[in-house]
Scaffold this motif. Structure first.
Motif, PDB file in Angstrom:
ATOM      1  N   SER A 202     -15.459  13.177 -17.287  1.00 34.62           N
ATOM      2  CA  SER A 202     -14.754  12.771 -16.077  1.00 34.62           C
ATOM      3  C   SER A 202     -13.987  13.939 -15.474  1.00 34.62           C
ATOM      4  CB  SER A 202     -13.771  11.634 -16.386  1.00 34.62           C
ATOM      5  OG  SER A 202     -14.443  10.496 -16.887  1.00 34.62           O
ATOM      6  N   TYR A 203     -13.783  13.842 -14.165  1.00 34.53           N
ATOM      7  CA  TYR A 203     -12.939  14.768 -13.433  1.00 34.53           C
ATOM      8  C   TYR A 203     -11.638  14.029 -13.118  1.00 34.53           C
ATOM      9  CZ  TYR A 203     -17.291  17.329 -12.840  1.00 34.53           C
ATOM     10  OH  TYR A 203     -18.464  18.001 -13.078  1.00 34.53           O
ATOM     11  N   TYR A 204     -10.506  14.744 -13.193  1.00 35.13           N
ATOM     12  CA  TYR A 204      -9.209  14.098 -13.043  1.00 35.13           C
ATOM     13  C   TYR A 204      -8.473  14.664 -11.836  1.00 35.13           C
ATOM     14  CZ  TYR A 204     -10.091  12.249 -17.678  1.00 35.13           C
ATOM     15  OH  TYR A 204     -10.657  11.602 -18.753  1.00 35.13           O
ATOM     16  N   VAL A 205      -8.161  13.778 -10.897  1.00 32.93           N
ATOM     17  CA  VAL A 205      -7.366  14.161  -9.732  1.00 32.93           C
ATOM     18  C   VAL A 205      -5.902  14.222 -10.164  1.00 32.93           C
ATOM     19  CG1 VAL A 205      -6.791  13.632  -7.346  1.00 32.93           C
ATOM     20  CG2 VAL A 205      -9.012  12.927  -8.287  1.00 32.93           C
TER      21      VAL A 205
ATOM     22  N   ALA B 261      -5.188   7.565 -16.525  1.00 37.11           N
ATOM     23  CA  ALA B 261      -6.146   7.695 -15.435  1.00 37.11           C
ATOM     24  C   ALA B 261      -6.614   6.310 -15.038  1.00 37.11           C
ATOM     25  CB  ALA B 261      -7.336   8.543 -15.862  1.00 37.11           C
ATOM     26  N   PHE B 262      -6.846   6.128 -13.743  1.00 34.64           N
ATOM     27  CA  PHE B 262      -7.344   4.840 -13.286  1.00 34.64           C
ATOM     28  C   PHE B 262      -8.856   4.830 -13.394  1.00 34.64           C
ATOM     29  CE2 PHE B 262      -8.666   1.528 -10.392  1.00 34.64           C
ATOM     30  CZ  PHE B 262      -7.823   0.500 -10.795  1.00 34.64           C
ATOM     31  N   VAL B 263      -9.379   3.890 -14.182  1.00 37.73           N
ATOM     32  CA  VAL B 263     -10.815   3.781 -14.431  1.00 37.73           C
ATOM     33  C   VAL B 263     -11.331   2.545 -13.702  1.00 37.73           C
ATOM     34  CG1 VAL B 263     -12.619   3.586 -16.179  1.00 37.73           C
ATOM     35  CG2 VAL B 263     -10.522   4.872 -16.678  1.00 37.73           C
TER      36      VAL B 263
ATOM     37  N   HIS C 233       0.863  -1.178   0.000  1.00 36.53           N
ATOM     38  CA  HIS C 233       0.000   0.000   0.000  1.00 36.53           C
ATOM     39  C   HIS C 233       0.905   1.235   0.000  1.00 36.53           C
ATOM     40  CE1 HIS C 233      -3.054  -2.782   2.167  1.00 36.53           C
ATOM     41  NE2 HIS C 233      -3.138  -2.907   0.857  1.00 36.53           N
ATOM     42  N   ASN C 234       1.200   1.720  -1.194  1.00 42.88           N
ATOM     43  CA  ASN C 234       2.167   2.811  -1.323  1.00 42.88           C
ATOM     44  C   ASN C 234       1.592   4.175  -0.982  1.00 42.88           C
ATOM     45  OD1 ASN C 234       4.184   1.090  -2.271  1.00 42.88           O
ATOM     46  ND2 ASN C 234       3.512   1.304  -4.382  1.00 42.88           N
ATOM     47  N   GLN C 235       0.310   4.352  -1.265  1.00 44.89           N
ATOM     48  CA  GLN C 235      -0.235   5.708  -1.203  1.00 44.89           C
ATOM     49  C   GLN C 235      -1.699   5.676  -0.803  1.00 44.89           C
ATOM     50  OE1 GLN C 235      -0.953   9.417  -4.333  1.00 44.89           O
ATOM     51  NE2 GLN C 235       0.831   8.120  -4.609  1.00 44.89           N
ATOM     52  N   VAL C 236      -2.106   6.703  -0.060  1.00 47.96           N
ATOM     53  CA  VAL C 236      -3.515   6.957   0.241  1.00 47.96           C
ATOM     54  C   VAL C 236      -3.858   8.322  -0.331  1.00 47.96           C
ATOM     55  CG1 VAL C 236      -5.226   7.351   2.043  1.00 47.96           C
ATOM     56  CG2 VAL C 236      -3.544   5.522   2.316  1.00 47.96           C
ATOM     57  N   LEU C 237      -4.923   8.376  -1.093  1.00 50.20           N
ATOM     58  CA  LEU C 237      -5.370   9.618  -1.716  1.00 50.20           C
ATOM     59  C   LEU C 237      -6.764   9.957  -1.215  1.00 50.20           C
ATOM     60  CD1 LEU C 237      -5.362  11.898  -3.898  1.00 50.20           C
ATOM     61  CD2 LEU C 237      -6.241  10.175  -5.505  1.00 50.20           C
ATOM     62  N   PHE C 238      -6.923  11.130  -0.602  1.00 50.74           N
ATOM     63  CA  PHE C 238      -8.234  11.680  -0.284  1.00 50.74           C
ATOM     64  C   PHE C 238      -8.544  12.773  -1.310  1.00 50.74           C
ATOM     65  CE2 PHE C 238      -7.523   9.737   3.829  1.00 50.74           C
ATOM     66  CZ  PHE C 238      -8.802   9.384   4.237  1.00 50.74           C
ATOM     67  N   TYR C 239      -9.740  12.728  -1.873  1.00 49.23           N
ATOM     68  CA  TYR C 239     -10.110  13.723  -2.876  1.00 49.23           C
ATOM     69  C   TYR C 239     -11.587  14.060  -2.744  1.00 49.23           C
ATOM     70  CZ  TYR C 239     -11.909   9.630  -5.389  1.00 49.23           C
ATOM     71  OH  TYR C 239     -12.584   8.481  -5.717  1.00 49.23           O
ATOM     72  N   TRP C 240     -11.894  15.317  -3.059  1.00 49.51           N
ATOM     73  CA  TRP C 240     -13.264  15.823  -3.007  1.00 49.51           C
ATOM     74  C   TRP C 240     -13.852  15.739  -4.403  1.00 49.51           C
ATOM     75  CZ3 TRP C 240     -16.455  19.636  -4.969  1.00 49.51           C
ATOM     76  CH2 TRP C 240     -17.533  20.056  -4.188  1.00 49.51           C
ATOM     77  N   GLY C 241     -15.115  15.364  -4.512  1.00 53.76           N
ATOM     78  CA  GLY C 241     -15.716  15.321  -5.842  1.00 53.76           C
ATOM     79  C   GLY C 241     -16.819  14.301  -5.939  1.00 53.76           C
ATOM     80  N   TYR C 242     -16.981  13.769  -7.161  1.00 51.31           N
ATOM     81  CA  TYR C 242     -18.099  12.906  -7.489  1.00 51.31           C
ATOM     82  C   TYR C 242     -17.696  11.438  -7.445  1.00 51.31           C
ATOM     83  CZ  TYR C 242     -19.969  17.338  -9.173  1.00 51.31           C
ATOM     84  OH  TYR C 242     -20.393  18.643  -9.267  1.00 51.31           O
ATOM     85  N   SER C 243     -16.949  11.062  -6.442  1.00 52.87           N
ATOM     86  CA  SER C 243     -16.570   9.678  -6.197  1.00 52.87           C
ATOM     87  C   SER C 243     -15.972   9.035  -7.440  1.00 52.87           C
ATOM     88  CB  SER C 243     -17.773   8.891  -5.685  1.00 52.87           C
ATOM     89  OG  SER C 243     -17.396   7.593  -5.282  1.00 52.87           O
ATOM     90  N   SER C 244     -16.662   8.053  -8.035  1.00 50.31           N
ATOM     91  CA  SER C 244     -16.089   7.282  -9.147  1.00 50.31           C
ATOM     92  C   SER C 244     -15.941   8.078 -10.434  1.00 50.31           C
ATOM     93  CB  SER C 244     -16.935   6.035  -9.415  1.00 50.31           C
ATOM     94  OG  SER C 244     -18.258   6.405  -9.785  1.00 50.31           O
ATOM     95  N   ARG C 245     -16.564   9.258 -10.535  1.00 53.63           N
ATOM     96  CA  ARG C 245     -16.371  10.110 -11.724  1.00 53.63           C
ATOM     97  C   ARG C 245     -15.051  10.865 -11.660  1.00 53.63           C
ATOM     98  NH1 ARG C 245     -21.038  14.031 -13.202  1.00 53.63           N
ATOM     99  NH2 ARG C 245     -19.741  14.205 -15.089  1.00 53.63           N
ATOM    100  N   CYS C 246     -14.407  10.846 -10.514  1.00 53.71           N
ATOM    101  CA  CYS C 246     -13.122  11.528 -10.343  1.00 53.71           C
ATOM    102  C   CYS C 246     -12.005  10.494 -10.466  1.00 53.71           C
ATOM    103  CB  CYS C 246     -13.059  12.235  -8.993  1.00 53.71           C
ATOM    104  SG  CYS C 246     -14.316  13.520  -8.794  1.00 53.71           S
TER     105      CYS C 246
END
Length: 442
Positions: free
Chosen positions: A290-293, A235-237, A198-211
């Motif tokens: 889509s929205y891109y983090v 992008a990870f889909v 588990h290399n990384q944890v990403l918290f992001y605001w938005g539309y969940s799976s659309r981001c």
């Protein structure tokens, strides 16, 4: 490896203009610290928090700003205060992961765990990051009774209706979105549905799976100074079975203040004027679907000395660019204006100060776009003499014009002709031809 020149067709039953594209030449940046993983009973991850630049305009722009990013040692236990004011201690005892509500001392058994690793949850990582980064966060224990905690706000940016905070856990292949609450995914364990490490944890605001989170990956482990490096933006889909990384067109890939835009294959090239290690970032905003983090900024390009020199130019007779004038539908092999028996529509030149062997190439970019119509780019042909008989159609992949040896000036004239299908709608058609130098591998 590529210096390129692109001829933009501003009219194909009309005129052609041109625009130069050069690789960005960039100086070295500081070294990169890569994230760590579980080792000797200690779990460390690289944690990022990406918030909207402007919550009110996010639905149109998809613009993110990084609240904080850095390496976190995940505590083995943590005490969390929910928005309700209730406090919970999350810990591991006798091989069981437990949650104790401190005001009632009610204990909930959350399942098996390792005493050596402890309660290394995603929530514990966020709590540690908030201390390191000086940002606030809030969780609720009331949205989904019995289903765990839900993050409602980070750094003062609150969830609004269906738009709120989500998290992902990265390993070497996936940027997965675990379907468990933040305190129930234990980092460093091989039982959370996301394979180690588990290399990384990403918290992001938005539309969940659309981001969709971005990553940018150099295609070569190192590149010679003075030559461009090719990078892939993906992008990870999410999909059944875990999802996959997919190329992204139109992403802005940057080293420092120098940026280039990825093509239809997700590729971009950046050149480097000095040896060193260069951190690379990528972002894409909102593309209508889509929205891109943004990427994590940890990817790096290694540039090694000595520096190569590639000097390349494109010349046009008379007017700048390629121009076919006005062409009647059904016409065949109409020559570009300005080309003659002795001079092509384009002359490509590699100059003698070039220090590496090269191959000159050209390709088309998509179709010729007109007034609500398109024309195949294969309608334009090219050749190395004034006779159109042996000319070949333009394609969207690079075709070889000819070689050029280091230290010698080499030039090629390229003739172009246009054939317009009968019944093609009248209009002004635009397109582009790229002239390109590929450095030969030694």
């Amino acid at each position: 490896m590529v210096p390129s020149h692109r001829a933009m067709l501003t009219r194909v039953c009309g005129g052609l203009g041109c625009a130069l594209i050069f690789a960005a030449l960039i100086g070295p940046l500081p070294g990169v610290r890569m994230p760590a993983v579980a080792s000797d009973g200690t779990v460390t991850v690289f944690l990022r928090v990406e918030a909207p630049v402007d919550r009110d305009t996010f639905s149109q722009t998809g613009d993110y700003v990084c609240v904080w990013a850095g390496e976190v040692t995940v505590p083995r236990e943590v005490t969390i205060t929910a928005r309700s004011g209730r406090q919970y201690r999350l810990f591991v005892e006798d091989g069981r992961y437990k949650s104790t509500r401190l005001d009632t001392l009610e204990v909930e058994d959350l399942g098996p765990a390792d005493d050596a690793l402890g309660a290394t949850s995603v929530l514990a990582a966020l709590d540690a990051a908030s201390d390191l980064g000086g940002f606030s966060y809030q969780v609720t224990d009331m949205y989904y009774p019995g289903q765990g905690f839900f993050v409602t706000s980070i750094d003062g940016v609150a969830a609004t209706g269906a738009v709120g905070w989500s998290y992902r856990v990265w390993n070497e292949e996936l940027a997965a979105s675990p379907q468990v609450s933040v305190e129930r995914f234990l980092l460093g364990y091989d039982s959370g549905g996301v394979a180690l490490p588990h290399n990384q944890v990403l918290f992001y605001w938005g539309y969940s799976s659309r981001c969709l989170p971005l990553r940018v990956t150099p295609r070569e482990s190192s590149v010679q100074c003075g030559l461009p490096a090719s990078l892939m933006v993906e992008a990870f889909v999410d999909a059944a079975g875990g999802g996959a990384w997919s190329p992204v067109q139109g992403a802005s890939v940057c080293v420092g203040n120098e940026c280039r835009v990825s093509d239809a294959d997700g590729l971009v090239e950046l050149g480097f004027a000095a040896a060193g290690t260069f951190r690379v970032d990528a972002r894409a905003g909102f593309d209508g679907d889509s929205y891109y983090v943004p990427a994590d900024g940890l990817s790096a390009v290694t540039v090694v000395a000595p520096c190569a020199v590639v000097s390349f130019r494109v010349e046009y007779p008379g007017n700048t660019g390629i121009d076919f004038g006005s062409v009647i539908p059904g016409a065949s092999c109409v020559p570009a204006l300005g080309q003659t028996v002795d001079r092509g529509a384009v002359r490509v030149v590699v100059e003698e100060e070039t220090t590496v062997n090269c191959v000159l190439e050209l390709k088309a970019a998509g179709a010729l776009a007109g007034d609500d119509a398109e024309m195949p780019f294969s309608g334009i042909t090219w050749g190395l003499c004034a006779d159109p008989t042996g000319a070949v159609p333009m394609t969207s992949t690079y075709a070889e014009i000819g070689p050029s040896d280091a230290g010698e000036e080499t030039s090629y004239d390229v003739w172009h002709w246009l054939s317009v299908p009968a019944g093609q709608p009248l209009g002004v058609y635009d397109g582009a031809i790229s002239y390109h130098v590929r450095v030969e591998e030694t």
